[in-house]
Design a protein around this motif. Sequence first.
Motif, PDB file in Angstrom:
ATOM      1  N   ASP A  91       0.839  -1.201   0.000  1.00  0.00           N
ATOM      2  CA  ASP A  91       0.000   0.000   0.000  1.00  0.00           C
ATOM      3  C   ASP A  91       0.872   1.248   0.000  1.00  0.00           C
ATOM      4  OD1 ASP A  91      -2.090  -1.682   0.189  1.00  0.00           O
ATOM      5  OD2 ASP A  91      -2.663  -1.168   2.240  1.00  0.00           O
ATOM      6  N   PRO A  92       0.463   2.295  -0.756  1.00  0.00           N
ATOM      7  CA  PRO A  92       1.255   3.524  -0.725  1.00  0.00           C
ATOM      8  C   PRO A  92       1.318   4.092   0.686  1.00  0.00           C
ATOM      9  CG  PRO A  92      -0.714   3.779  -2.111  1.00  0.00           C
ATOM     10  CD  PRO A  92      -0.670   2.368  -1.670  1.00  0.00           C
ATOM     11  N   PHE A  93       2.486   4.554   1.073  1.00  0.00           N
ATOM     12  CA  PHE A  93       2.752   5.200   2.359  1.00  0.00           C
ATOM     13  C   PHE A  93       2.703   4.264   3.549  1.00  0.00           C
ATOM     14  CE2 PHE A  93       1.608   8.937  -0.162  1.00  0.00           C
ATOM     15  CZ  PHE A  93       2.789   9.639   0.018  1.00  0.00           C
ATOM     16  N   PHE A  94       2.590   2.952   3.283  1.00  0.00           N
ATOM     17  CA  PHE A  94       2.667   2.042   4.411  1.00  0.00           C
ATOM     18  C   PHE A  94       4.139   1.811   4.720  1.00  0.00           C
ATOM     19  CE2 PHE A  94       3.097  -2.069   6.406  1.00  0.00           C
ATOM     20  CZ  PHE A  94       2.225  -1.907   7.468  1.00  0.00           C
ATOM     21  N   SER A  95       4.536   2.056   5.949  1.00  0.00           N
ATOM     22  CA  SER A  95       5.934   1.865   6.309  1.00  0.00           C
ATOM     23  C   SER A  95       6.039   1.370   7.732  1.00  0.00           C
ATOM     24  CB  SER A  95       6.700   3.177   6.152  1.00  0.00           C
ATOM     25  OG  SER A  95       8.042   2.984   6.544  1.00  0.00           O
ATOM     26  N   THR A  96       7.001   0.487   7.949  1.00  0.00           N
ATOM     27  CA  THR A  96       7.248   0.027   9.316  1.00  0.00           C
ATOM     28  C   THR A  96       8.471   0.741   9.879  1.00  0.00           C
ATOM     29  OG1 THR A  96       8.623  -1.743   8.469  1.00  0.00           O
ATOM     30  CG2 THR A  96       6.327  -2.281   8.904  1.00  0.00           C
ATOM     31  N   LYS A  97       9.092   1.546   8.994  1.00  0.00           N
ATOM     32  CA  LYS A  97      10.303   2.231   9.436  1.00  0.00           C
ATOM     33  C   LYS A  97       9.930   3.502  10.178  1.00  0.00           C
ATOM     34  CE  LYS A  97      12.653   0.340   5.499  1.00  0.00           C
ATOM     35  NZ  LYS A  97      13.170   0.602   4.167  1.00  0.00           N
ATOM     36  N   ALA A  98      10.857   3.971  11.000  1.00  0.00           N
ATOM     37  CA  ALA A  98      10.605   5.191  11.750  1.00  0.00           C
ATOM     38  C   ALA A  98      10.363   6.334  10.778  1.00  0.00           C
ATOM     39  CB  ALA A  98      11.806   5.495  12.626  1.00  0.00           C
ATOM     40  N   VAL A  99       9.574   7.303  11.221  1.00  0.00           N
ATOM     41  CA  VAL A  99       9.268   8.442  10.374  1.00  0.00           C
ATOM     42  C   VAL A  99      10.571   9.112   9.934  1.00  0.00           C
ATOM     43  CG1 VAL A  99       8.240  10.734  10.347  1.00  0.00           C
ATOM     44  CG2 VAL A  99       7.007   8.830  11.368  1.00  0.00           C
ATOM     45  N   GLY A 100      10.641   9.429   8.659  1.00  0.00           N
ATOM     46  CA  GLY A 100      11.848  10.065   8.145  1.00  0.00           C
ATOM     47  C   GLY A 100      12.846   9.057   7.606  1.00  0.00           C
ATOM     48  N   HIS A 101      12.579   7.756   7.832  1.00  0.00           N
ATOM     49  CA  HIS A 101      13.509   6.730   7.367  1.00  0.00           C
ATOM     50  C   HIS A 101      12.973   5.916   6.212  1.00  0.00           C
ATOM     51  CE1 HIS A 101      16.619   7.252  10.397  1.00  0.00           C
ATOM     52  NE2 HIS A 101      15.611   7.666  11.146  1.00  0.00           N
ATOM     53  N   GLY A 102      11.822   6.270   5.725  1.00  0.00           N
ATOM     54  CA  GLY A 102      11.276   5.564   4.575  1.00  0.00           C
ATOM     55  C   GLY A 102      10.035   6.305   4.150  1.00  0.00           C
ATOM     56  N   SER A 103       9.863   6.420   2.827  1.00  0.00           N
ATOM     57  CA  SER A 103       8.697   7.168   2.350  1.00  0.00           C
ATOM     58  C   SER A 103       7.448   6.317   2.447  1.00  0.00           C
ATOM     59  CB  SER A 103       8.915   7.594   0.907  1.00  0.00           C
ATOM     60  OG  SER A 103       8.946   6.457   0.077  1.00  0.00           O
ATOM     61  N   GLY A 104       7.628   4.990   2.584  1.00  0.00           N
ATOM     62  CA  GLY A 104       6.462   4.111   2.559  1.00  0.00           C
ATOM     63  C   GLY A 104       5.969   3.908   1.140  1.00  0.00           C
ATOM     64  N   LEU A 105       6.787   4.367   0.185  1.00  0.00           N
ATOM     65  CA  LEU A 105       6.374   4.221  -1.214  1.00  0.00           C
ATOM     66  C   LEU A 105       7.218   3.200  -1.969  1.00  0.00           C
ATOM     67  CD1 LEU A 105       5.658   7.919  -2.270  1.00  0.00           C
ATOM     68  CD2 LEU A 105       4.009   6.085  -2.036  1.00  0.00           C
ATOM     69  N   GLY A 106       8.313   2.760  -1.354  1.00  0.00           N
ATOM     70  CA  GLY A 106       9.254   1.878  -2.044  1.00  0.00           C
ATOM     71  C   GLY A 106       8.597   0.650  -2.643  1.00  0.00           C
ATOM     72  N   LEU A 107       7.942  -0.136  -1.818  1.00  0.00           N
ATOM     73  CA  LEU A 107       7.337  -1.374  -2.313  1.00  0.00           C
ATOM     74  C   LEU A 107       6.171  -1.084  -3.239  1.00  0.00           C
ATOM     75  CD1 LEU A 107       7.407  -3.848   0.700  1.00  0.00           C
ATOM     76  CD2 LEU A 107       8.614  -4.013  -1.472  1.00  0.00           C
ATOM     77  N   SER A 108       5.467  -0.007  -2.942  1.00  0.00           N
ATOM     78  CA  SER A 108       4.336   0.362  -3.768  1.00  0.00           C
ATOM     79  C   SER A 108       4.811   0.741  -5.176  1.00  0.00           C
ATOM     80  CB  SER A 108       3.622   1.518  -3.086  1.00  0.00           C
ATOM     81  OG  SER A 108       2.633   2.021  -3.886  1.00  0.00           O
ATOM     82  N   ILE A 109       5.883   1.525  -5.236  1.00  0.00           N
ATOM     83  CA  ILE A 109       6.456   1.908  -6.534  1.00  0.00           C
ATOM     84  C   ILE A 109       7.006   0.671  -7.246  1.00  0.00           C
ATOM     85  CG2 ILE A 109       8.367   3.155  -7.623  1.00  0.00           C
ATOM     86  CD1 ILE A 109       7.937   5.376  -5.523  1.00  0.00           C
ATOM     87  N   SER A 110       7.716  -0.170  -6.499  1.00  0.00           N
ATOM     88  CA  SER A 110       8.285  -1.385  -7.103  1.00  0.00           C
ATOM     89  C   SER A 110       7.191  -2.255  -7.683  1.00  0.00           C
ATOM     90  CB  SER A 110       9.046  -2.186  -6.040  1.00  0.00           C
ATOM     91  OG  SER A 110      10.133  -1.425  -5.569  1.00  0.00           O
ATOM     92  N   HIS A 111       6.126  -2.395  -6.941  1.00  0.00           N
ATOM     93  CA  HIS A 111       4.984  -3.194  -7.402  1.00  0.00           C
ATOM     94  C   HIS A 111       4.457  -2.635  -8.719  1.00  0.00           C
ATOM     95  CE1 HIS A 111       0.898  -4.909  -7.307  1.00  0.00           C
ATOM     96  NE2 HIS A 111       1.487  -5.893  -6.677  1.00  0.00           N
ATOM     97  N   GLY A 112       4.343  -1.300  -8.784  1.00  0.00           N
ATOM     98  CA  GLY A 112       3.859  -0.643  -9.993  1.00  0.00           C
ATOM     99  C   GLY A 112       4.800  -0.868 -11.165  1.00  0.00           C
ATOM    100  N   ILE A 113       6.109  -0.774 -10.912  1.00  0.00           N
ATOM    101  CA  ILE A 113       7.094  -0.958 -11.984  1.00  0.00           C
ATOM    102  C   ILE A 113       6.999  -2.373 -12.554  1.00  0.00           C
ATOM    103  CG2 ILE A 113       9.575  -1.172 -12.455  1.00  0.00           C
ATOM    104  CD1 ILE A 113      10.022   1.170 -10.495  1.00  0.00           C
ATOM    105  N   ILE A 114       6.927  -3.354 -11.670  1.00  0.00           N
ATOM    106  CA  ILE A 114       6.861  -4.743 -12.137  1.00  0.00           C
ATOM    107  C   ILE A 114       5.552  -4.979 -12.903  1.00  0.00           C
ATOM    108  CG2 ILE A 114       6.850  -7.171 -11.426  1.00  0.00           C
ATOM    109  CD1 ILE A 114       9.590  -5.784 -11.235  1.00  0.00           C
ATOM    110  N   ALA A 115       4.483  -4.372 -12.437  1.00  0.00           N
ATOM    111  CA  ALA A 115       3.196  -4.525 -13.135  1.00  0.00           C
ATOM    112  C   ALA A 115       3.290  -3.928 -14.542  1.00  0.00           C
ATOM    113  CB  ALA A 115       2.078  -3.858 -12.345  1.00  0.00           C
ATOM    114  N   GLU A 116       4.013  -2.795 -14.654  1.00  0.00           N
ATOM    115  CA  GLU A 116       4.192  -2.182 -15.982  1.00  0.00           C
ATOM    116  C   GLU A 116       4.979  -3.088 -16.914  1.00  0.00           C
ATOM    117  OE1 GLU A 116       5.874   1.802 -15.767  1.00  0.00           O
ATOM    118  OE2 GLU A 116       4.343   2.243 -14.264  1.00  0.00           O
ATOM    119  N   HIS A 117       5.778  -3.979 -16.331  1.00  0.00           N
ATOM    120  CA  HIS A 117       6.547  -4.925 -17.134  1.00  0.00           C
ATOM    121  C   HIS A 117       5.730  -6.186 -17.427  1.00  0.00           C
ATOM    122  CE1 HIS A 117       9.955  -2.414 -16.041  1.00  0.00           C
ATOM    123  NE2 HIS A 117      10.677  -3.049 -16.926  1.00  0.00           N
ATOM    124  N   GLY A 118       4.477  -6.172 -17.036  1.00  0.00           N
ATOM    125  CA  GLY A 118       3.624  -7.344 -17.254  1.00  0.00           C
ATOM    126  C   GLY A 118       3.944  -8.477 -16.295  1.00  0.00           C
ATOM    127  N   GLY A 119       4.642  -8.152 -15.211  1.00  0.00           N
ATOM    128  CA  GLY A 119       5.025  -9.183 -14.251  1.00  0.00           C
ATOM    129  C   GLY A 119       4.327  -9.012 -12.916  1.00  0.00           C
TER     130      GLY A 119
END
Lengths: 125, 332
Positions: free
Chosen positions: B272-300
């Motif tokens: 999910d966008p902005f979901f993060s388990t890291k302390a505030v300021g240590h992760g945007s919470g977008l990393g996995l969400s963006i990665s998921h989107g990139i892989i989906a764009e590759h048809g994967g």
Amino acid sequence: MNGAPILIADDDELVRTMLVRVAEELSSDVVAVDSGTSAIAALRERAFALLVTDLRMPGASGVEVIEACRTLRPACRLVLLSGYADDAVVATVELAGASVLHKPFGAAALRELLEAQLAAAPAER
Amino acid sequence: MAAPSDGASVAAGLEIDSVDSAPASGHRLEQITEVLVRLAGGDFSARATRSYQGDPWDVLAYMVNATAEEVAFVIAQLREERRQLGEIRSQLIQAEKLAALGELAGGVAHELNQPLTAIQMLTELMLEHTEETIGSRRTDLELIQKASLRMGRIVSAVRTFGRGIQLDMRELSPRRPVDEALRLLAEPLRAAHIAVTVEEQPTLSRVVGNAESLQQVFINLLSNARDALSVLDEDNPREIEIALSEAAELVCIAITDSGPGIPEDIAPRIFDPFFSTKAVGHGSGLGLSISHGIIAEHGGTLRYEPTASGGARFVVELPAANEPPAPRGDRP
């Protein structure tokens, strides 16, 4: 300035720092924690006149902290800080007797609300 | 109604002898065959010419026409239903997009509200004491600066999130973005005392993709693994295992770490966008969400699965390139 104990729970360091700064203008006994779980632990340990909690936090949410506070420390006054809360959540905590302050807010608004809550708080036992 | 010439019933069919004996039967057979061919080809407007004489040929023409009408009706109905389904589906996709957008907007609002609150409070506190010099408020000013920089980072993270529709896709070895990510992360991985092993199936197909975005995905997955391993005590093994394999025309890149894994209750939310388990300021919470989107764009697909030993495994699956590896000299 009095010694009415205030508990502050916010996972955002910057916001927490600011909350503590304003709270310390009003009380010499301010405890700050960075998660809902730690807030509940602190409430279990001792009494507070006022709880100021953020809504979205890791561990337990602000709503859960407020619920725990109602059980553990029924005399404690409640303030919920909400960033992007849906109305249902706000209605729930308001029903539980908490005041809600919407982010972003300024120092004056916070100070005013904390003062009002402390004035309404029963004297420390 | 004229009786069939040999006395057989109309329904019993058209006996070849009698048909053949009828005048101009060759022409009528040809005509009906032509109608049937057109019907089989999807032209449901085709109709056989009738004589209205009630002879077997007329009955046959009537039956062919009635069937054609019925089939045309059913087909039209099916087409209409399919059109409606398509409409509903695109409405659903639209609703889903709106929901994702709403979620993103909510996340952005929440994230911006934190530094915004700090800035508003700090400036108000400073304005309450205008008699003080700027120099004496240095710490506060630095906090304001920190808060506004954070807001800038949130905005650029959102920009990255929305970007990437037009990716330059090329055929490449799936190993390349993995190696590139490992090269960039070599120092932080070494500093965290993490041992990385890479296993590759000997006959691995190439994939069609954008090297930079795939690299971004692996950097994200490897950084997450590093962060997860960094919290382990020194005596626990800190290992990342990367395995590249292929099955059913899918190239699979699995990144497994020996970390504590992801708690079951939060695993469904990690993309999910902005979901993060890291302390505030240590992760945007977008990393996995963006990665998921990139892989989906590759048809994967990109998914998480817990390992038997309790660690985390992220599996990237990309469609294998159709063409066999090009014998050209531009292989990376």
